[in-house]
Design an enzyme around this catalytic site. Structure first.
Site, PDB file in Angstrom:
ATOM      1  N   PRO A 180       0.800  -1.238   0.000  1.00 40.61           N
ATOM      2  CA  PRO A 180       0.000   0.000   0.000  1.00 40.61           C
ATOM      3  C   PRO A 180       0.827   1.280   0.000  1.00 40.61           C
ATOM      4  CG  PRO A 180       0.031  -0.945   2.189  1.00 40.61           C
ATOM      5  CD  PRO A 180       0.801  -1.896   1.309  1.00 40.61           C
ATOM      6  N   CYS A 181       1.456   1.547  -1.116  1.00 35.23           N
ATOM      7  CA  CYS A 181       2.242   2.768  -1.217  1.00 35.23           C
ATOM      8  C   CYS A 181       1.323   4.000  -1.179  1.00 35.23           C
ATOM      9  CB  CYS A 181       3.072   2.773  -2.488  1.00 35.23           C
ATOM     10  SG  CYS A 181       2.145   2.463  -3.989  1.00 35.23           S
ATOM     11  N   HIS A 182       0.046   3.792  -1.432  1.00 37.18           N
ATOM     12  CA  HIS A 182      -0.872   4.938  -1.425  1.00 37.18           C
ATOM     13  C   HIS A 182      -1.106   5.465  -0.013  1.00 37.18           C
ATOM     14  CE1 HIS A 182      -3.371   1.298  -0.851  1.00 37.18           C
ATOM     15  NE2 HIS A 182      -4.150   2.062  -0.124  1.00 37.18           N
TER      16      HIS A 182
END
Length: 187
Positions: free
Chosen positions: A142-144
């Site tokens: 989950p780089c977001h």
DNA sequence: ATCGTCATATGAA
DNA sequence: TTCATATGACGAT
């Protein structure tokens, strides 16, 4: 520590199209697991074929797990079991960053600086941003959930619309492109 | 609030 | 070594 200049050579990946309400993603699997996930709207590979699916008995299961996790994340539900993730394409630094990202729960965020501190390179904030941009498996890694300081959304390789959409689904931000402030508690 | 500038780590060419 | 980054802090406006 040794610098890894070249990605570790890998065998060919098997591409599989995965349909979701948000569009058709393309997942690519190596012998070790899910190695890459492409957002809808990219060049569609002609390699997602049933014959390849049958070649490796572990693939159908991985595809199922990938699709399940994807659908859950897109819908803001708790994802179940993940397929094994093959992050061997990344350098050691990148893999450290990605492992930190995987520990950020849905609904929570970190700043680039906090991620840098977590890998004991508190000054590598900018490098962390680059490592996030190199994330081969968005959504599942989950780089977001990494924002700039002060609640600013920051950037996103797959397109800011995706980052916003995901953060909205996870209840982190409220609505339209604030582009800077996530307007949470302090209104 | 917005912008310009500098500082800094990492990686690719 | 040079260039490009999904940053951060700070000062000027």
């Amino acid at each position: 520590m040794p610098r890894l200049e070249q990605p570790i050579p890998r065998g060919a990946l098997t591409a599989v199209a995965i349909d979701t309400p948000a569009g058709t993603f393309v997942a690519r699997f190596s012998d070790h697991g899910l190695a890459q996930l492409d957002f809808p709207g990219r060049t569609f590979p002609a390699s997602a074929r049933a014959s390849e699916l049958l070649a490796d008995p572990s693939l159908p299961r991985w595809v199922k797990l990938t699709k399940g996790a994807l659908l859950a994340i897109l819908a803001g539900r708790h994802p179940g079991e993940f397929p094994p993730l093959d992050v061997s394409s990344g350098t050691e630094f990148q893999q450290r960053v990605w492992s930190v990202l995987r520990e950020i729960p849905a609904g929570e965020t970190r700043s680039y600086g906090e991620v840098a501190a977590a890998i004991h390179s508190p000054k590598a904030t900018r490098a962390v941003g680059s490592a996030c941009g190199a994330n081969p498996i968005p959504l599942l890694i989950p780089c977001h959930r990494v924002l700039a300081s002060g609640g600013k959304v920051g950037g996103f390789s797959g397109g800011l619309e995706w980052k916003q959409r995901l953060l909205m689904v996870e209840g982190v931000i409220a609505q339209e492109l604030p582009m800077r402030a996530a307007s949470l508690g302090k209104g």
